[in-house]
Design an enzyme around this catalytic site. Structure first.
Site, PDB file in Angstrom:
ATOM      1  N   HIS A 130      -1.663  61.362   9.388  1.00  0.00           N
ATOM      2  CA  HIS A 130      -1.321  60.338   8.401  1.00  0.00           C
ATOM      3  C   HIS A 130      -2.604  59.704   7.867  1.00  0.00           C
ATOM      4  O   HIS A 130      -3.550  59.469   8.620  1.00  0.00           O
ATOM      5  CB  HIS A 130      -0.452  59.254   9.067  1.00  0.00           C
ATOM      6  CG  HIS A 130      -0.171  58.062   8.215  1.00  0.00           C
ATOM      7  ND1 HIS A 130      -0.743  56.824   8.454  1.00  0.00           N
ATOM      8  CD2 HIS A 130       0.617  57.912   7.131  1.00  0.00           C
ATOM      9  CE1 HIS A 130      -0.302  55.960   7.556  1.00  0.00           C
ATOM     10  NE2 HIS A 130       0.513  56.584   6.741  1.00  0.00           N
ATOM     11  N   HIS A 177      -6.745  54.542  -0.083  1.00  0.00           N
ATOM     12  CA  HIS A 177      -5.553  53.831   0.378  1.00  0.00           C
ATOM     13  C   HIS A 177      -5.328  52.675  -0.587  1.00  0.00           C
ATOM     14  O   HIS A 177      -6.095  51.714  -0.585  1.00  0.00           O
ATOM     15  CB  HIS A 177      -5.764  53.321   1.804  1.00  0.00           C
ATOM     16  CG  HIS A 177      -4.501  52.915   2.482  1.00  0.00           C
ATOM     17  ND1 HIS A 177      -4.461  52.222   3.673  1.00  0.00           N
ATOM     18  CD2 HIS A 177      -3.208  53.119   2.143  1.00  0.00           C
ATOM     19  CE1 HIS A 177      -3.208  52.018   4.029  1.00  0.00           C
ATOM     20  NE2 HIS A 177      -2.437  52.550   3.114  1.00  0.00           N
TER      21      HIS A 177
END
Length: 622
Positions: A130, A177
């Site tokens: 992830h 992100h």
């Protein structure tokens, strides 16, 4: 700690001076809440913690996490004089066998059926990463291409790429992100590093034939998406799967492809947006969050509202989702209805993309059996809840017990979840065939809810585990440990497996006595032969000999049973530090049961140590 808080305060000031007003408030609030969390965390550290769940940051020279620690990359091994004496005294070697021969034997034997690649893709567990691009913290860490090389070489077969428009050059999207202070890297460079690893695996033969799945999280507009398609085709070339596989057993696109037929292709999972689909935040379970976590989640949600995302996936990008189209369903019809994701709106090969919080909420309502039936035929990806900002992990075992193929883990720390992931995929190449009751068995899938649960219960076997523990060599001493503090090693083991009902986990712990220097003679009375040798009596504390048996009288074996092993020190009046760890899937030791084996121990950063543990697994069906 104070320096980190000061840095965060500086980032808030930087945002006020350099960022647009609609973003500034979010950044300032976010850094403020992180500082609050750090203060709260420092307070919590005064309370006892379960250090068996924790891990340390994984360096790029570590090989554990995805099953590759069995490849023997670490330091040279030795067997202590005390254990050599124990081996000789108890006649543990076969005729003509040496201690070196025993040391070289693997401690697991993965059944051939587990790595059989002739089944449809949804019938496998996949070693998965992830936010692969992150080096550390989820909110203000650094993005890099290095983690892609590291995770793939350590055994991951599914990596995540979060792609965003690059305002400086829309033809070169960036990876980062979103809505955080994380740095960014070029999408093209990520593609290049993935290709390098795939080509190296093909040349070496070590990982060839194991496809790499790309969980592509798109945040680009139409022009950026066109750039994504162009870059993937340019860089990956023949390695990119851009059309259905055509074989005698698989012709139509709506059929599930066999794992073997994917070869070593790069397989892209592309988002498919449904009408009224769930957002990433709408499924969060706020009841499990503290006040700071809830505030951070609301701030990130507001930031997303302030920055509109592209919802439309252009046709050329959608076409690359040949066998994986990621969806966030607006309701529960995907597991409650026989008409899964209506064809007028649904994808041809859907993957349910759900957070651990969202899935746990469904499980708390008693939907586990229905979800397991769905996952027998379709893909599911479970990712950590957004408030795991320090790269802590979800627990994959309960979700594997539902048949969830892709449990995406943060590979930044070698915590309990990564240790179990290492055990699951040890010696497999990153793909593990699911137990039969979690696969597309027509007799199981067609059952009603109650009958399905009853049939699953009948597949479980009652077993007993006896772990015969001889001892260890070269137990590592923690750096910085007070030289006046004597090491008092002992072995503690936890047996764990998915519980009933679905989505729960059961665990039982056993431990040996503490080894103390010069007190071994009393411990060995009643051992295999009785008297201990002089070498055993004078063994160093880093070379303990326990000669004990740990027993779990009864457990239900569903092929998802794991044993976690820790060597710890019994430090009185303080927490007992973990010195080294190892985990095994019991299915993999049944092939060596009744035989003595050395288990290579790892440190809390996932690196092989010089320490080995001599044990014998005895597994009996009741």
């Amino acid at each position: 700690m104070n320096q980190l808080k000061h840095t965060l305060a500086g980032l808030g000031e930087f945002a006020k001076e350099n960022l647009p007003p609609q973003v500034t408030g979010t950044v300032t609030d976010l850094t403020s809440s992180v500082r609050s969390r750090l203060t709260l965390g420092s307070r919590r550290r005064t309370q006892p913690i379960d250090d068996e769940e924790a891990g340390d940051i994984i360096p790029f020279d570590a090989h554990a996490g995805g099953g590759h620690s069995t490849c023997k990359h670490g330091p040279q091994l030795r067997v202590s004089p005390a254990l050599q004496s124990f081996i000789a005294r108890n006649h543990l070697l076969s005729p003509g066998e040496t201690v070196a021969d025993l040391l070289a034997k693997p401690h697991i034997a993965v059944p051939r059926e587990v790595i059989n690649r002739d089944y449809p893709l949804p019938e496998y567990f996949v070693s998965s990463s992830h936010n692969t691009y992150l080096c550390a913290h989820q909110l203000f860490g650094e993005s890099s291409t290095d983690p892609y090389r590291h995770t793939l070489q350590a055994g991951s077969r599914c990596v995540e790429i979060d792609v965003w428009d690059n305002p400086d050059n829309l033809d070169e999207p960036k990876v980062t992100h979103g809505y955080t202070l994380v740095s960014n890297i070029p999408f093209r460079e990520v593609c290049k590093i993935i290709l390098q690893v795939v080509e190296e695996e093909e040349e070496s033969g070590g990982g060839g034939g194991a496809p790499v799945l790309i969980s592509l999280e798109n945040h680009c507009g139409a022009q950026g998406q066109e750039a994504l398609v162009r870059i993937m085709k340019e860089v990956w070339g023949r390695h990119l799967l851009d059309k259905p596989v055509e074989t005698e057993s698989h012709i139509e696109q709506d059929q599930h492809v066999r794992l073997r037929d994917l070869g070593s292709k790069i397989v892209v999972i592309v988002e498919h947006h449904l009408i009224n689909e769930a957002s990433s935040d709408s499924s969060s379970d706020s009841s499990s969050e503290d006040e700071v976590e809830q505030k951070e989640r609301k701030q990130r949600k507001q930031a997303k509202k302030d920055t509109p995302e592209a919802k439309l996936i252009i046709p050329s990008l959608a076409e690359l989702g040949v066998y994986g189209q990621s969806v966030k369903p607006p309701d529960n019809s995907w597991f409650t209805s026989s008409d899964l994701l209506p064809s007028k709106d649904g994808p041809h090969h859907h993957l349910i993309n759900v957070s651990e919080s969202g899935l746990n909420a469904l499980l708390s309502s008693g939907n586990g059996a229905s979800i397991a039936k769905h996952n027998a035929r379709h893909l599911m990806r479970v990712f950590p809840k957004g408030t795991r900002i320090s790269s802590k992990n979800l627990k994959p075992l309960p979700f594997w017990g539902l048949g969830a193929q892709v449990c995406a883990l943060n590979w930044q720390t070698f915590d309990a979840s990564m240790q179990i992931n290492e055990a699951m995929f040890a010696g497999t190449g990153g793909y593990v065939l699911k137990p039969s009751w979690l696969r597309s068995n027509a007799a199981m899938v067609g059952l009603a809810e109650k009958e399905f649960r009853e049939q699953v219960a009948r597949t479980r076997r009652r077993k007993r585990l006896r772990l015969v523990v001889a001892g260890a060599s070269d137990v590592p001493i923690p750096s910085g440990r007070d030289t006046d503090k004597e090491l008092k090693p002992y072995l503690t083991c936890t047996l764990l497996h998915p519980g009933v009902p679905f989505g729960e986990m059961q665990q039982t712990k056993k431990k040996t006595d503490v080894f103390r220097k010069h007190k071994l003679s009393a411990l060995l009375i009643g051992g295999l032969t009785g008297a201990a040798s002089k070498e055993e009596e004078n063994s160093l504390v880093t070379d303990p000999v326990w000669d004990e048996t740990l027993e779990w009288d009864e457990y239900e074996d569903d092929e998802l049973v794991f044993l976690r092993m820790f060597i710890k020190s019994d430090d009185s009046f303080s927490s007992n530090p973990v010195l080294c760890v190892a985990s095994v899937r019991l299915l993999y030791v049944e092939g060596v049961k009744g035989q003595w084996r050395f288990v290579r121990m790892l440190d809390l950063r996932g690196r092989e140590t010089a320490c080995t543990l001599l044990v014998k697994f005895e597994v009996d069906e009741l």
